[in-house]
Design a protein around this motif. Structure first.
Motif, PDB file in Angstrom:
ATOM      1  N   THR A  59     130.239 -87.993 -38.565  1.00 32.75           N
ATOM      2  CA  THR A  59     131.382 -88.875 -38.279  1.00 32.75           C
ATOM      3  C   THR A  59     132.566 -88.591 -39.198  1.00 32.75           C
ATOM      4  N   VAL A  60     132.529 -87.562 -39.939  1.00 35.47           N
ATOM      5  CA  VAL A  60     133.590 -87.250 -40.900  1.00 35.47           C
ATOM      6  C   VAL A  60     134.653 -86.400 -40.215  1.00 35.47           C
ATOM      7  N   THR A  61     135.913 -86.668 -40.588  1.00 33.52           N
ATOM      8  CA  THR A  61     137.011 -85.865 -40.048  1.00 33.52           C
ATOM      9  C   THR A  61     136.875 -84.426 -40.542  1.00 33.52           C
ATOM     10  N   TRP A  62     136.963 -83.518 -39.607  1.00 34.39           N
ATOM     11  CA  TRP A  62     136.686 -82.106 -39.916  1.00 34.39           C
ATOM     12  C   TRP A  62     137.906 -81.269 -39.550  1.00 34.39           C
ATOM     13  N   PRO A  63     138.397 -80.442 -40.465  1.00 31.12           N
ATOM     14  CA  PRO A  63     139.560 -79.602 -40.123  1.00 31.12           C
ATOM     15  C   PRO A  63     139.225 -78.661 -38.978  1.00 31.12           C
ATOM     16  N   SER A  64     140.205 -78.475 -38.128  1.00 28.76           N
ATOM     17  CA  SER A  64     140.017 -77.583 -36.983  1.00 28.76           C
ATOM     18  C   SER A  64     140.568 -76.204 -37.334  1.00 28.76           C
TER      19      SER A  64
ATOM     20  N   HIS B 184     138.419 -84.391 -49.262  1.00 19.45           N
ATOM     21  CA  HIS B 184     137.530 -85.480 -48.865  1.00 19.45           C
ATOM     22  C   HIS B 184     136.106 -84.978 -48.608  1.00 19.45           C
TER      23      HIS B 184
ATOM     24  N   GLN C  55     129.330 -82.556 -33.840  1.00 15.94           N
ATOM     25  CA  GLN C  55     130.068 -83.771 -33.475  1.00 15.94           C
ATOM     26  C   GLN C  55     130.376 -83.700 -31.984  1.00 15.94           C
TER      27      GLN C  55
END
Length: 701
Positions: free
Chosen positions: A53-58, A259, A369
């Motif tokens: 659920t963590v924001t992941w760089p694209s 983060h 994800q």
């Protein structure tokens, strides 16, 4: 096969014990490694579940500019020695003039972007107030793209030192420069070109970045070098047009995500090294343990375990297939193992450790994800190494076993070498019993050791003593026979003479008497020859040495031989010089008599007999050459023994082989050497006598 080699091979049987221990240790090591892999895989799986659920760089595409994480602040001075990865040429570009540009990127803890440019330029042109345009000097051009918004920055300087950074705005084909304080740096000129080091604040950094040099020369030519545009731009007007209508920047800037780094820190504190990567392998976060207790235990074990034991352990446990390397120095994990993880879920593999003779286990699992693989997490064992829990115990066993085997091998081989040396010494003594002249040595030293080799040595001594007694008996036999036969021969001779005077003898009886007298004469000649060698030995023992001219004695004898043997051609070849020699001249005369008499017997009529004398270093060389038949190879070593002759009896004259024997006795008295060899080129035989100038009779000054 040598004795010590045989004993060494036998001692190798003791290696069966450590071999069995090694097999057991291998099985134990396999079980421990399997448990370690399972533990690391469980950690990797747990970390991956927390990242769903963590924001992941694209990160899309393969054209990426990666900024390495910087763990310490950099001094902005234009030099790259303080960069932790300064030996890596991260990005390379080439100008049309074949002048390379190397770019290094780093991401600081303050989220600022650090940039270092090394550009080779044979002519550096700096900014001047009177230049006709903003691109009339060498400069660094930076393009930044945030979404669809484009910005450009020009970095230049009037002289080496602090740079001037300005934002470029183009309105109606007019260029407006706005100072940019968030870009700071230094410009240094080197022997090869330019070094530029910059710090760019995070608010000036976009998603995509293009960096390149604007190279200007004095013939009004401008060209770009680097990743500024899809192709090199040449000319100032073309550059302004490209900036006015900027194209999309293909290079995506990838920097570590703070983060994600914060999320990994708790797992690293447990003694694990955790790495998060994009599907392309770019490292987004890296967390390492700091001074863990496990690190201290590993360090202590490295100190305790001896180096040679660690080497032996590695050799025993290592597989025939070398392990791959696990490295993050390039900022990217690019290996078959990563592709295997992305395609096949949880997996683990062993790699080479960062220290010698150590390995590390790496477990990886994909991060998913919304049913899409967005990256992977890798967990490396503590401190990049694994130290087997059984190392110390089993290495102690290996050490004891090694020393025991070494002691056994050394003792056996040493004992074999001792036996071999004693046997070789006995062999050398046996070979030295006969001298180079074929004489039996007088002494044979026997061993005092009370073993089989000592018994063999003493048996050789008894055999040598018997041979010595027999040889001495043979040497004295001729003189004893001559003494014992002389009286009966005289009686026989006188009786035959008296019988010959009887008038009543018939003619046939007189013939028998003549034959008996001839036989008696031959027997007397034999006795005289046998007595001559004894007389020579007595003369040598009673001689009174004096200094005499050797060349005059030889020359006088040659003149005498020319008169005695007119049917042969006798020549003298004496090198000019002085030839003083201590001894007795009569012995040299006897020596020449024997050698010339031998030469005359083998030389055909009108054949050549040459007597030569010369000096070389510390010896006189007296040679007697005669034309005729060659010496048999089998008789060369026996030629100077008594009762040895190679003559063919063609006359009534007897040759019993005492002549050359007497010659050798005389040469030995002078402490010299005599040898005979065939003269192939002149078809004859040459006798060489070597007389030392200084012998035992020469007075000591």
């Amino acid at each position: 096969m040598r004795l010590h080699i045989q004993l060494f091979i036998i001692s190798l049987i003791t290696l069966a014990l450590p071999w069995a221990g090694c097999q057991y240790v291998k099985e134990t090591e396999i079980a421990l490694r399997s448990g370690q892999e399972q533990a690391v895989q469980a950690t990797a799986n747990a970390i991956a579940s927390t990242l769903t659920t963590v924001t992941w760089p694209s990160v899309v595409g393969e054209q990426v500019l990666y900024a390495h994480p910087l763990n310490m602040p950099l001094v902005i001075d234009g030099y790259h020695e303080d960069w932790p990865f300064f030996n890596q040429q991260i990005n390379n570009f080439l100008s049309l003039k074949k002048e390379p540009m190397v770019m290094r990127l780093g991401a600081g803890g303050d989220q600022a972007l650090y940039l270092h440019i090394t550009y080779q330029d044979d002519r550096v042109i700096y900014q001047t107030p009177m230049q006709r345009s903003i691109f009339a000097s060498d400069a660094l051009l930076i393009r930044v793209q945030k979404g669809n918004e484009h910005q450009a920055y020009l970095v230049r300087t009037p002289a080496p030192g602090k740079v001037i950074a300005e934002q470029i705005l183009i309105e109606e084909k007019q260029i407006i420069l706005i100072p940019e304080p968030n870009i700071q740096g230094q410009w240094q000129e080197t022997a090869q070109g330019i070094n530029i080091e910059l710090r760019i604040a995070h608010q000036q950094v976009g998603d995509r970045v293009a960096v390149g040099m604007v190279d200007y020369d004095f013939i009004n030519q401008v060209q770009t070098v680097g990743a500024l545009f899809s192709e090199t731009v040449i000319g100032e007007d073309s550059l302004i047009a490209a900036l006015a209508q900027p194209e999309s920047i293909p290079y995506l800037l990838v920097t570590p995500a703070p983060h994600l780094q914060a999320l990994l820190s708790p797992f690293a504190s447990l003694g694990q090294e955790v790495v998060l990567v994009t599907p392309q392998g770019w490292v987004l976060a890296l967390a390492k343990p700091k001074n863990s207790a496990l690190d201290e235990d590993i360090a202590q074990q490295h100190v305790v375990v001896p180096y040679w034991q660690r080497t032996l352990l590695h050799w025993i446990l290592s597989s025939s297939t070398p392990l791959p390397e696990w490295s993050l120095q390039s900022g990217r994990v690019n290996s078959e193992f990563m592709q295997h993880v992305l395609q096949n879920s949880l997996a683990s593999q062993w790699f080479q450790g960062s220290k010698r003779y150590t390995n590390k286990v790496v477990a990886g699992t994909p991060v998913v994800q919304s049913d899409k693989v967005i990256g992977a997490v890798f967990v490396v064992n503590a401190s990049d190494e694994i130290v087997s829990l059984t190392d110390k115990a089993w290495l102690g066993m290996i050490g004891v076993t090694f020393w025991v085997i070494t002691l056994v091998v050394v003792v056996l081989v040493g004992y074999a070498i001792l036996l071999s040396s004693r046997i070789r010494r006995l062999s050398r003594l046996a070979e030295q019993v006969l001298t180079a002249e074929g004489q039996l040595a007088q002494v044979f030293p026997a061993s005092k050791q009370r073993d089989e080799i000592g018994d063999l040595s003493r048996s050789f001594k008894v055999l040598h003593q018997r041979l010595w007694d027999y040889m001495h008996y043979l040497q004295s036999l001729s003189s004893k026979l001559a003494h014992e036969l002389r009286t009966p021969l005289a009686v026989m001779r006188s009786s035959l003479e008296n019988l010959e005077m009887e008038s009543s003898l018939s003619d046939s009886a007189k013939d028998y008497v003549l034959r008996a007298k001839d036989g008696a004469d031959r027997l007397r000649h034999l006795i005289d020859a046998m007595s001559e060698a004894k007389r020579v030995e007595q003369s040598l023992a009673q001689a009174e040495p004096e200094c005499f001219p050797l060349d005059q004695v030889v020359n006088g004898m040659v003149l005498a031989y020319q008169d005695v043997y007119p049917e042969h051609r006798l020549q003298a070849n004496i090198q000019p010089g002085s030839y003083p020699l201590w001894g007795e001249a009569d012995f040299i005369v006897q020596l020449l008599d024997k050698l010339v008499d031998n030469a005359v017997d083998f030389t055909p009529a009108q054949g050549l007999i040459r007597i030569a004398l010369k000096q070389e270093q510390e010896n006189y060389y007296l040679t007697v050459f005669n034309q005729g038949s060659s010496l048999p190879d089998s008789m060369r070593d026996q030629l100077f023994d008594s009762l040895v002759s190679v003559r063919k009896e063609t006359s009534s004259k007897q040759h019993l082989g005492f002549g050359l024997h007497i010659a050798k006795l005389i040469v030995d008295w002078f402490q010299g050497r005599i040898m005979a060899e065939n003269a192939e080129e002149e078809h004859g035989v040459i006798f060489t006598v070597v007389l030392p100038i200084v012998n035992r009779y020469t007075p000591v000054k």
